[in-house]
Scaffold this active site. Structure first.
Site, PDB file in Angstrom:
ATOM      1  N   CYS B  87      19.843  75.777  11.671  1.00 12.77           N
ATOM      2  CA  CYS B  87      19.147  76.267  12.869  1.00 12.77           C
ATOM      3  C   CYS B  87      19.412  75.338  14.051  1.00 12.77           C
ATOM      4  O   CYS B  87      20.520  75.284  14.564  1.00 12.77           O
ATOM      5  CB  CYS B  87      17.662  76.442  12.561  1.00 12.77           C
ATOM      6  SG  CYS B  87      16.791  77.421  13.792  1.00 12.77           S
ATOM      7  N   HIS B 195      17.101  79.599   7.464  1.00 11.36           N
ATOM      8  CA  HIS B 195      16.521  78.358   6.932  1.00 11.36           C
ATOM      9  C   HIS B 195      16.478  78.387   5.407  1.00 11.36           C
ATOM     10  O   HIS B 195      15.481  78.844   4.841  1.00 11.36           O
ATOM     11  CB  HIS B 195      15.088  78.189   7.444  1.00 11.36           C
ATOM     12  CG  HIS B 195      14.986  77.738   8.858  1.00 11.36           C
ATOM     13  ND1 HIS B 195      14.754  76.425   9.200  1.00 11.36           N
ATOM     14  CD2 HIS B 195      15.073  78.422  10.012  1.00 11.36           C
ATOM     15  CE1 HIS B 195      14.701  76.320  10.530  1.00 11.36           C
ATOM     16  NE2 HIS B 195      14.890  77.516  11.044  1.00 11.36           N
ATOM     17  N   GLU B 197      15.799  76.092   3.412  1.00 12.98           N
ATOM     18  CA  GLU B 197      14.678  75.306   2.860  1.00 12.98           C
ATOM     19  C   GLU B 197      13.402  76.138   2.848  1.00 12.98           C
ATOM     20  O   GLU B 197      12.466  75.837   2.103  1.00 12.98           O
ATOM     21  CB  GLU B 197      14.500  74.000   3.659  1.00 12.98           C
ATOM     22  CG  GLU B 197      13.676  74.092   4.932  1.00 12.98           C
ATOM     23  CD  GLU B 197      14.442  74.649   6.129  1.00 12.98           C
ATOM     24  OE1 GLU B 197      15.569  75.153   5.946  1.00 12.98           O
ATOM     25  OE2 GLU B 197      13.906  74.598   7.257  1.00 12.98           O
TER      26      GLU B 197
END
Lengths: 783, 226
Positions: B87, B195, B197
């Site tokens: 990002c 993302h 994560e």
């Protein structure tokens, strides 16, 4: 920030000459000036008058509401910090405390929606990290006029963009909120904001100054002329047209400054480098200095020359009342100053010693009993210096706690009885229920897609559901399996009919929302948005609301641990509907699995839990329902009754089932395991069964067929204490409900591609889904 | 000993803790690296996480590229070390010239936080190595300036060299050629807008990001062993 059509830039507010006497221009009455003269035993100078003007404003002093708020229950086993501090704090277990706070930023947002909403977020975050808590989640209840005109769309766009740009950038997820449209908010939108944070219990700090000789250190942004008079000129008066001139009273936010300030302050607190800390929001240094000193029972000397300025030529009164954002005031022992300075440099946060704690006043302070004792000479004094010259000298407590407490006249509206008699239940005929249902659908994703709602990897149930459910985890927290849930709720259409019963129904709805994610309620914060307190009917609404909330909190055993009162929400003499907004915090003992979604599943039975009729088999009331108000324009009548016992039984039953599911427990010894019993769950609230069923069908992307609904009254009534569950084990669910004393009935089954309520509604799912998905986008982005 | 992943923190970065915990879930030892560091000191992989480095002032990544740590990151990348930008980290990588193209404002000019589906379109990178080509993954996006853009020649190069590693199944932001993530010519520097994560635990809705993080950890372990 001057209005674009004003030509010349707006000058800073001038202290003289004024067409009005100075004290009135600052929002003080003649009586209040008299009281200030009494406290000081002399005439105040201009600076001192400016300090009293902001600190005795409605916004800062709660002078109209204070005597009513005392009636709220505020204690409980888990409460570590109740109302009166920057945020309420509860003990969540596992060595973790949760801080929560709700506020309004209504008037700034009406004038400048983007910055007004953005700085509302900034302010509430500071309130929470002031307590030592890392802000972990924000929620935003928003109220606008119908978005059918350009100005309302401008307000919605601006407010949402302001929350999005500030919240996302500062790095705190926005996990929920509410969106309400009603003509009463067209001239005075409401922008409330709730923040939840968490901290290791032993990091809890309180906002007070102690220890003569300690340093007052200003952290964060420079001080400018923005936001001067925000609390007095803006927040403590209504709108009456020509309000663009108030735009310079709106502050301007900088989320990057705030992000660094959060990290620096939490690091300072972790390192034990500060003895007290206070955020500078409304009323700026005037508020921060006087509250720190008053709470600590000490005096404070402050030098305005030491305050880093954003612009030249600022007078001492401007420095003291500026509401420049992203600033904190910390009290530091002199030996710690080098370490504080070094840590702030690492985060590029400005730190300046601007004052010193003076006498510690130990043991000689008079107890605060309200009027009269705040000017005592033994109370700590707030002395303002401009270099060597003393330019102001007042008892700190007289600013922080000395505002008069008003017992404003209150009066029940004269037409109350006739309005209650004007009930839509019997007189309104059934229409095309399908068409009416479609107008009531509202998908809030247009709003929440603009908010980062996932940061910190805690968001198990995010915006759009009944309540947000988060893992209780964050940097620096001890490990825990627990979850924390939070919901914000309001129903001005109910409160307009009966503020006392209406707010109780709102709390009941919040409890039901928490049950849907398996959480038990532990604390309430409230934001009381009302009209002009000088209108006796408004004070009656406020008083009734407090009594209704107090009774409901006692019945459910949930304390109020904080709140905010926003008055003067009126435009051109017309008050908003009474709008108490409740934020309710719940806890989940063990969070290992996702809660059941708000959805219907293929082949699953739809079970209605809770009483289908009111106590004593009352007719199903439609007074105050969305159907009556939005589809039929009928705002009066009677509210449905609330039976606390029945409500606790059904929410307790659903809450424990969902808790079993999210906790991964084994469930009943010989029955279906918790996580398998429920495929979906949803509470029945605004729009009644019709909207609740439609939301579950649209989210599950599957049709549903429901039967046995007794006409439009049962379809649209907002009778409380009912929840919907979908299950593949209806017999098991109904048996367990029966054991718990909760009425349960299979009313339908999921499947197919039509939304059918026999004899009332029959719509293809794609039509229903389109009404849902396009509801907001079509209105906010007209072609 | 597990691979050592450094997660760079600029002032204004906000996904650093999430990224550390997700990489630990994926089997790495992850540590924070402050942006003023001039050396990376024995790391096996570097991650530039999401957030708003330096407040995104001027434009996302434009100031972060001048943070001292970026020289070290460039040297690490030139030496073949695995570098991942997620990002805002992707934006920093394009601003620093470690990856081509730019991230511009989303189609629709609004911030977008939403679930997204991406397809693995190249496995010639440290992020996608070992995954099956065509694998679809549910990984959320969270950005305002996430629309990938580059000139025609660069796009042709990316396509010809199989450097588009992830494409959106349904383009959420107007990215050219549905691009969600790209790699450099050597395959050791990767940037993506979604993302991973945030998709590292089914409790949060998806664990589809873990295979990507594990691939990077494996690549880092190779560096470690070498």
């Amino acid at each position: 920030m001057s209005s674009p059509d004003a030509g010349e830039p707006q000058p800073a507010p001038q202290l003289e000459p004024q067409p009005l006497p100075l004290h009135r221009a600052l929002g003080l009455t003649d009586e209040e000036l008299g009281r200030i003269v009494e406290i000081l035993a002399r005439e105040p100078n201009q600076l001192e008058l400016a300090l009293y003007g902001v600190m005795w404003s409605e916004h800062c002093s709660y002078k109209s509401s204070r005597r009513h708020l005392r009636r709220l229950p505020t204690t409980g086993d888990r409460v570590l910090v109740g109302p009166g501090e920057n945020a309420g704090v509860i003990d969540a277990g596992d060595g973790i405390a949760v801080a929560i706070r709700i506020e309004s930023h209504n008037h700034p947002s009406a004038i400048e929606p983007h910055q007004g909403a953005a700085t509302g977020v900034g302010g509430i975050l500071r309130d929470v990290f002031t307590m030592g808590a890392r802000p972990l989640a924000v929620m935003d209840p928003l109220f606008f006029g119908p978005p059918d005109d350009a100005r309302q769309r401008w307000l919605v766009e601006g407010v949402v963009a302001g929350i999005s740009s500030y919240g996302n950038s500062v790095g705190v997820p926005t996990v929920g909120g509410e969106l309400t449209f009603d003509p009463c908010y067209a001239g005075n939108p409401l922008v409330n904001v709730l923040c939840l944070g968490a901290l290791p219990v032993d990091r809890l700090v309180l906002a007070r100054a102690t220890g003569a000789g300690n340093l007052a250190v200003l952290l964060g942004a420079t001080t400018g002329r923005d936001g001067i008079g925000g609390v007095s000129v803006l927040a403590s008066a209504g709108f009456s047209g020509g309000d663009d001139a108030k735009r310079p009273n709106v502050q301007v936010g900088d989320p990057f400054e705030e992000k660094r300030l959060i990290e620096a302050c939490l690091a300072l607190l972790d390192a034990g480098l500060v003895v007290g800390i206070q955020d500078l929001g409304g009323a700026g240094l005037a508020c921060g200095t006087s509250e720190l000193a008053a709470r600590g029972g000490v005096g404070l000397d402050v030098d305005v020359l030491a305050v880093p300025r954003r612009e030249p030529g600022m007078a001492p009164w401007e420095v003291m009342t500026s509401e420049s954002q992203e600033r904190m005031l910390a009290i530091v022992v002199p030996e710690a100053w080098p370490a504080v300075d070094a840590l702030c440099r690492r985060w590029d946060v400005r730190a300046s010693v601007i004052g010193t704690v003076t006498d510690d006043g130990s043991g000689v302070l008079p107890e605060a009993t309200g009027h009269g004792d705040v000017g005592g000479s033994s109370s700590g004094r707030l002395r303002i210096f401009d270099g060597d010259a003393v330019v102001g000298d007042v008892p700190a407590r007289s600013l922080a706690d000395g505002a008069p407490v008003y017992d404003r006249p209150l009066r029940e509206p004269a037409d109350l009885a006739s309005k209650r008699a004007d009930d839509p239940t019997a007189s309104e005929e059934r229409g095309d229920c399908g068409v009416e249902l479609r107008t009531m659908l509202l998908d809030p994703s247009w709003v929440y897609r603009q908010y980062d709602h996932q940061l910190f990897l805690n968001t198990v149930a995010g915006p759009g559901g009944d309540a947000a459910l988060l893992r209780l985890a964050g940097p620096g927290l001890p490990p825990s399996d627990r979850g924390v849930a939070v919901t914000t709720d309001s129903a001005p259409r109910w409160c307009a009919i009966d503020p006392r019963a209406g707010v109780a129904l709102v709390l009941a709805e919040a409890v039901a929302n928490l049950a849907c994610v398996g959480a038990s309620p532990v604390a309430v914060v409230n934001c009381l948005n009302f009209g002009n307190p000088e209108h006796p009917e408004v004070m009656w609404q406020l008083s009734e609301t407090v009594d209704g909330l107090a009774a409901a909190c006692r019945a459910f055993g949930i304390p109020v641990i904080g709140g905010n009162v926003s008055l003067y929400n009126e435009s051109t003499g017309s008050d908003i509907l009474p709008t108490p907004v409740l934020g309710v915090l719940g806890l989940v003992e063990r969070l290992r699995h996702r809660p059941p979604p708000v959805a219907v599943a293929e082949g699953a039975s739809v079970v209605l839990l809770g009483c289908r009729r009111g106590p004593g088999d009352l007719p199903r009331p439609l007074g105050g329902s969305r159907w009556a108000v939005e589809c039929r324009g009928r705002r009066h009548g009677e509210l449905p009754p609330l039976d606390y016992g029945a409500h606790e039984r059904v929410t307790g039953f659903v809450g424990s089932l969902v808790a079993e599911a999210v906790g991964g427990g084994a469930g009943a010894a010989d029955g279906v395991a918790g996580q398998d019993l429920l495929d979906g769950v949803h509470d029945v609230s605004g729009g009644g069964l019709a909207v609740a069923l439609a939301e579950m069908a649209v989210t599950g992307d599957i049709g549903v067929r429901v039967e046995g609904i007794d006409g439009h009254q049962e379809l649209f009534t907002e009778l409380p204490s009912r929840l919907l569950a979908t299950t593949r084990y209806p017999d098991e669910l109904c048996a367990r409900a029966k054991e718990a004393g909760v009425p349960a009935e299979v009313i339908g089954v999921g499947g197919g591609d039509r939304f059918v309520v026999e004899e009332l509604v029959d719509l293809p799912m794609h039509q229903l889904a389109r009404s849902w998905v396009r509801s907001l986008a079509d209105r906010l982005e007209p072609v | 000993m597990s691979a050592r992943v450094g997660v760079v923190v600029f002032p204004g970065t906000n996904c650093e803790h999430d990224t550390v915990s997700a990489f630990e879930r994926a089997g790495a030892t992850a540590t924070l690296v402050w942006h003023t560091e001039e050396r990376l000191g024995g790391l096996d992989a570097v991650v530039l996480p999401g957030g708003f480095a330096h407040g995104d002032y001027l434009r996302p990544g434009a100031i972060a590229r001048f943070s001292p740590v970026m020289d070290a990151v460039a040297r690490f990348a030139a030496a073949g070390g695995p570098v991942l930008g997620i990002c805002n980290g992707f934006q920093v990588l394009t601003e620093s010239g470690l990856l081509p193209g730019a991230l511009v404002k989303n189609r629709g000019l609004r911030f977008l936080c939403a679930p997204s589906r991406v397809r693995v379109t190249s496995v010639s990178s440290v992020l996608t190595c070992g995954l099956a080509p065509g694998t679809e993954l549910g990984i959320p996006v969270n950005h305002f300036s996430g629309s990938y853009f580059c000139d025609d020649r660069t796009l042709a190069e990316l396509r010809d060299a199989n450097r588009v590693v992830l494409r959106y199944v349904e383009n959420p932001n107007g990215s050219i050629d549905d691009i969600a993530g790209i790699t450099n010519a050597e395959g050791n520097v990767v940037g993506l807008m979604p993302h991973p994560e945030r998709a590292s635990d089914v409790l949060l809705g998806s664990a589809d990001g873990l295979p990507l993080l594990r691939a990077l950890v494996a690549a880092a372990a190779d560096v470690h062993a070498a």
